[in-house]
Design a protein around this motif. Structure first.
Motif, PDB file in Angstrom:
ATOM      1  N   PHE A   1       1.100  -1.188   0.161  1.00 16.28           N
ATOM      2  CA  PHE A   1      -0.094  -0.007  -0.031  1.00 16.28           C
ATOM      3  C   PHE A   1       1.005   1.382   0.008  1.00 16.28           C
ATOM      4  CE2 PHE A   1       0.307  -1.838   4.206  1.00 16.28           C
ATOM      5  CZ  PHE A   1       1.160  -0.704   4.991  1.00 16.28           C
ATOM      6  N   SER A   2       0.417   2.257  -0.401  1.00 19.72           N
ATOM      7  CA  SER A   2       1.183   3.598  -0.615  1.00 19.72           C
ATOM      8  C   SER A   2       0.975   4.263   0.952  1.00 19.72           C
ATOM      9  CB  SER A   2       0.544   4.667  -1.605  1.00 19.72           C
ATOM     10  OG  SER A   2       1.261   5.987  -1.590  1.00 19.72           O
ATOM     11  N   GLY A   3       2.111   4.812   1.392  1.00 21.05           N
ATOM     12  CA  GLY A   3       1.970   5.524   2.792  1.00 21.05           C
ATOM     13  C   GLY A   3       1.737   4.449   3.841  1.00 21.05           C
ATOM     14  N   LYS A   4       0.871   4.914   4.825  1.00 22.41           N
ATOM     15  CA  LYS A   4       0.608   3.905   5.849  1.00 22.41           C
ATOM     16  C   LYS A   4      -0.967   3.487   5.473  1.00 22.41           C
ATOM     17  CE  LYS A   4       3.314   6.425   9.117  1.00 22.41           C
ATOM     18  NZ  LYS A   4       3.923   7.521   8.159  1.00 22.41           N
ATOM     19  N   LEU A   5      -1.170   2.582   6.459  1.00 22.82           N
ATOM     20  CA  LEU A   5      -2.539   1.998   6.266  1.00 22.82           C
ATOM     21  C   LEU A   5      -2.993   1.534   7.496  1.00 22.82           C
ATOM     22  CD1 LEU A   5      -4.813   0.401   4.735  1.00 22.82           C
ATOM     23  CD2 LEU A   5      -3.660  -1.681   4.862  1.00 22.82           C
ATOM     24  N   ALA A   6      -4.074   2.334   7.941  1.00 25.96           N
ATOM     25  CA  ALA A   6      -4.917   1.948   9.499  1.00 25.96           C
ATOM     26  C   ALA A   6      -3.619   2.595  10.549  1.00 25.96           C
ATOM     27  CB  ALA A   6      -5.145   0.548   9.706  1.00 25.96           C
ATOM     28  N   GLY A   7      -2.998   3.737  10.046  1.00 26.87           N
ATOM     29  CA  GLY A   7      -2.004   4.229  11.027  1.00 26.87           C
ATOM     30  C   GLY A   7      -0.858   3.511  11.233  1.00 26.87           C
ATOM     31  N   GLY A   8      -0.456   2.425  10.333  1.00 26.11           N
ATOM     32  CA  GLY A   8       0.831   1.903  10.509  1.00 26.11           C
ATOM     33  C   GLY A   8       1.440   1.440   9.307  1.00 26.11           C
ATOM     34  N   ASN A   9       2.534   0.831   9.322  1.00 25.97           N
ATOM     35  CA  ASN A   9       3.555   0.496   8.277  1.00 25.97           C
ATOM     36  C   ASN A   9       3.276  -1.268   7.909  1.00 25.97           C
ATOM     37  OD1 ASN A   9       4.556   2.771   7.103  1.00 25.97           O
ATOM     38  ND2 ASN A   9       5.834   3.043   8.788  1.00 25.97           N
TER      39      ASN A   9
ATOM     40  N   VAL B   1       3.793  -5.989   2.003  1.00 24.74           N
ATOM     41  CA  VAL B   1       5.566  -6.101   2.248  1.00 24.74           C
ATOM     42  C   VAL B   1       5.851  -4.722   3.064  1.00 24.74           C
ATOM     43  CG1 VAL B   1       5.888  -7.134   0.161  1.00 24.74           C
ATOM     44  CG2 VAL B   1       5.644  -4.527   0.027  1.00 24.74           C
ATOM     45  N   PRO B   2       6.762  -4.876   3.654  1.00 26.13           N
ATOM     46  CA  PRO B   2       7.266  -3.836   4.553  1.00 26.13           C
ATOM     47  C   PRO B   2       7.564  -2.597   3.913  1.00 26.13           C
ATOM     48  CG  PRO B   2       8.975  -5.316   4.894  1.00 26.13           C
ATOM     49  CD  PRO B   2       7.788  -6.069   3.690  1.00 26.13           C
ATOM     50  N   PRO B   3       7.549  -1.334   4.860  1.00 25.57           N
ATOM     51  CA  PRO B   3       8.177  -0.275   3.956  1.00 25.57           C
ATOM     52  C   PRO B   3       9.620  -0.148   3.982  1.00 25.57           C
ATOM     53  CG  PRO B   3       7.666   0.268   6.128  1.00 25.57           C
ATOM     54  CD  PRO B   3       7.225  -1.357   6.114  1.00 25.57           C
ATOM     55  N   ILE B   4      10.395   0.530   3.049  1.00 22.21           N
ATOM     56  CA  ILE B   4      11.866   0.790   2.735  1.00 22.21           C
ATOM     57  C   ILE B   4      12.433   1.106   3.992  1.00 22.21           C
ATOM     58  CG2 ILE B   4      13.532   1.619   1.348  1.00 22.21           C
ATOM     59  CD1 ILE B   4      11.490   1.375  -1.121  1.00 22.21           C
ATOM     60  N   PHE B   5      11.655   2.254   4.511  1.00 23.73           N
ATOM     61  CA  PHE B   5      12.098   2.837   5.903  1.00 23.73           C
ATOM     62  C   PHE B   5      10.929   3.031   6.695  1.00 23.73           C
ATOM     63  CE2 PHE B   5      12.681   7.107   8.111  1.00 23.73           C
ATOM     64  CZ  PHE B   5      13.498   6.563   9.031  1.00 23.73           C
TER      65      PHE B   5
ATOM     66  N   GLY C   1       9.482   7.403  -2.176  1.00 30.96           N
ATOM     67  CA  GLY C   1       9.953   6.134  -1.680  1.00 30.96           C
ATOM     68  C   GLY C   1       8.635   5.409  -0.843  1.00 30.96           C
ATOM     69  N   GLU C   2       7.737   6.185  -0.695  1.00 26.59           N
ATOM     70  CA  GLU C   2       6.653   5.378   0.121  1.00 26.59           C
ATOM     71  C   GLU C   2       5.412   5.070  -0.793  1.00 26.59           C
ATOM     72  OE1 GLU C   2       6.187   5.127   3.745  1.00 26.59           O
ATOM     73  OE2 GLU C   2       8.219   5.358   3.327  1.00 26.59           O
ATOM     74  N   CYS C   3       5.510   5.097  -2.113  1.00 21.30           N
ATOM     75  CA  CYS C   3       4.593   4.410  -2.975  1.00 21.30           C
ATOM     76  C   CYS C   3       4.560   3.082  -2.958  1.00 21.30           C
ATOM     77  CB  CYS C   3       4.665   5.154  -4.341  1.00 21.30           C
ATOM     78  SG  CYS C   3       4.256   6.884  -4.405  1.00 21.30           S
ATOM     79  N   ALA C   4       3.478   2.453  -3.619  1.00 25.74           N
ATOM     80  CA  ALA C   4       3.593   0.612  -3.431  1.00 25.74           C
ATOM     81  C   ALA C   4       4.735   0.121  -4.404  1.00 25.74           C
ATOM     82  CB  ALA C   4       2.130   0.373  -4.032  1.00 25.74           C
ATOM     83  N   ALA C   5       5.132   0.950  -5.597  1.00 27.13           N
ATOM     84  CA  ALA C   5       5.665  -0.020  -6.728  1.00 27.13           C
ATOM     85  C   ALA C   5       6.963   0.038  -6.253  1.00 27.13           C
ATOM     86  CB  ALA C   5       5.686   0.959  -7.844  1.00 27.13           C
ATOM     87  N   PRO C   6       7.910   1.249  -5.396  1.00 24.34           N
ATOM     88  CA  PRO C   6       9.201   0.812  -4.937  1.00 24.34           C
ATOM     89  C   PRO C   6       9.233  -0.318  -3.730  1.00 24.34           C
ATOM     90  CG  PRO C   6       8.691   3.046  -5.292  1.00 24.34           C
ATOM     91  CD  PRO C   6       7.424   2.308  -5.547  1.00 24.34           C
ATOM     92  N   LYS C   7       8.397  -0.439  -2.888  1.00 25.58           N
ATOM     93  CA  LYS C   7       8.291  -1.074  -1.733  1.00 25.58           C
ATOM     94  C   LYS C   7       8.327  -2.624  -2.396  1.00 25.58           C
ATOM     95  CE  LYS C   7       5.447   1.534   1.411  1.00 25.58           C
ATOM     96  NZ  LYS C   7       4.072   1.453   2.219  1.00 25.58           N
TER      97      LYS C   7
ATOM     98  N   LYS D   1       6.949  11.142  -7.758  1.00 26.32           N
ATOM     99  CA  LYS D   1       7.609  10.672  -6.995  1.00 26.32           C
ATOM    100  C   LYS D   1       8.152   9.259  -7.397  1.00 26.32           C
ATOM    101  CE  LYS D   1       4.399  12.070  -3.302  1.00 26.32           C
ATOM    102  NZ  LYS D   1       3.472  11.825  -2.379  1.00 26.32           N
ATOM    103  N   CYS D   2       7.846   8.620  -8.402  1.00 31.15           N
ATOM    104  CA  CYS D   2       8.325   7.163  -8.793  1.00 31.15           C
ATOM    105  C   CYS D   2       9.305   7.361 -10.056  1.00 31.15           C
ATOM    106  CB  CYS D   2       7.104   6.360  -8.831  1.00 31.15           C
ATOM    107  SG  CYS D   2       6.352   6.186  -7.440  1.00 31.15           S
ATOM    108  N   ALA D   3       8.839   8.286 -10.607  1.00 30.88           N
ATOM    109  CA  ALA D   3       9.862   7.896 -12.178  1.00 30.88           C
ATOM    110  C   ALA D   3      11.193   7.884 -12.037  1.00 30.88           C
ATOM    111  CB  ALA D   3       9.518   9.147 -13.081  1.00 30.88           C
ATOM    112  N   PRO D   4      11.963   8.833 -11.311  1.00 30.16           N
ATOM    113  CA  PRO D   4      13.486   8.558 -11.012  1.00 30.16           C
ATOM    114  C   PRO D   4      13.737   7.300 -10.283  1.00 30.16           C
ATOM    115  CG  PRO D   4      12.734  10.924 -10.674  1.00 30.16           C
ATOM    116  CD  PRO D   4      11.581   9.975 -10.677  1.00 30.16           C
ATOM    117  N   ILE D   5      12.883   7.008  -9.265  1.00 31.23           N
ATOM    118  CA  ILE D   5      13.107   5.653  -8.531  1.00 31.23           C
ATOM    119  C   ILE D   5      13.023   4.387  -9.298  1.00 31.23           C
ATOM    120  CG2 ILE D   5      12.466   4.354  -6.568  1.00 31.23           C
ATOM    121  CD1 ILE D   5      11.545   7.062  -5.326  1.00 31.23           C
TER     122      ILE D   5
END
Length: 269
Positions: free
Chosen positions: A93-101, A107-111, A200-206, A247-251
């Motif tokens: 998921f992008s960002g946080k879900l239900a207040g958590g990572n 899959v977990p966040p990159i950070f 870096g918080e979007c779904a695709a990089p994760k 946000k995602c094109a360079p990544i």
């Protein structure tokens, strides 16, 4: 405090035979198009069924007339092939879900910036303290406080920039060769130089990060919006959307380097 290391297959969902109904894609999905591969559609349908039936967490998508703020969410699925040639998908998921990572199946966040005892919490606490001090001075403003107020605003800006750069430095992105680049390195070559907030918080990089870390071969990517959108009519429940370019094109240019990819659709050029 580090998150526990989980087995590689915790976030991998096999298709259980349904993948045999579709040929595997010859090339990876063009991430900024809107024509998902049938296997990606199948993965999205399986994830959407999970979203409708899971009871592990609560998030107000605005689909059941719950009171409170409605927060629709972008989800992503990545069809992958494991080292043992099993085909399935990863979800994010992008960002946080239900207040958590961290949630089962995703899959977990990159950070993880909300880890207890981390520098981000301490940095935000200090920023709040500076803001309160500025607020107090403004409310009780006198001529002898002008210099102090100006110095505090300079301190706030320096602290904010330093904290944001420290956050950016926690993000390092892999590609299939194992080449790792930081967020600021990646955006140094982009037209706007500095990474935008939330990069870096979007779904695709994760999804790609997890796949590369666990030696999975990415085959196809799709992202869809789930829930109502309180801000824009553009986001429609259940519809597929391209990865965001800002946000995602360079990544993704770094992460997908060397991977055979579908040509950019003419309608997208």
């Amino acid at each position: 405090m580090k998150s526990p290391i989980l087995p590689a297959d915790v976030f991998f969902t096999p298709f259980e035979g349904s993948a045999n109904d579709y040929p595997l894609p010859d090339k990876f999905t063009f991430p900024f198009g809107n024509n998902p591969h049938p296997l990606s559609v199948r993965a999205a349908e399986m994830l959407q069924l999970h979203l409708e039936n899971q009871r592990d967490w609560q998030h107000n998508f605005g689909l059941s007339n719950e009171p409170g703020n409605v927060i629709g969410k972008m989800f992503g699925v990545l069809v992958v092939e494991t080292e043992t040639n099993e085909v399935g998908y990863l979800a994010a998921f992008s960002g946080k879900l239900a207040g958590g990572n961290h949630h089962a199946k995703f899959v977990p966040p990159i950070f993880d910036g909300v880890t207890k005892g981390g520098f981000l919490n301490a940095g935000m606490t200090e920023l709040s303290r500076i803001n309160e001090e500025i607020k107090t001075l403004v409310e009780n403003k006198g001529e002898d406080q002008e210099i102090q107020l100006r110095d505090l605003k300079v301190l706030r800006k320096k602290h904010s920039v330093s904290l944001q750069n420290k956050i950016f430095d926690q993000y390092h992105f892999l590609n299939q060769t194992g080449d790792r680049r930081s967020l600021r390195e990646i955006f140094a070559d982009a037209a706007y130089k500095n990474p935008p907030a939330g990069a870096g918080e979007c779904a695709a990089p994760k999804l790609l990060q997890y796949a590369f870390r666990h030696k999975m071969k990415p085959l196809a990517l799709a992202e869809f919006w789930w829930g109502l959108s309180p801000k824009s009519d553009f986001w429609k429940h259940g519809q597929f959307y391209p990865a965001c370019r800002e946000k995602c094109a360079p990544i993704l240019a770094h992460m997908l380097e060397g991977i055979a990819m579908e040509a950019e659709p003419i309608s997208e050029i």
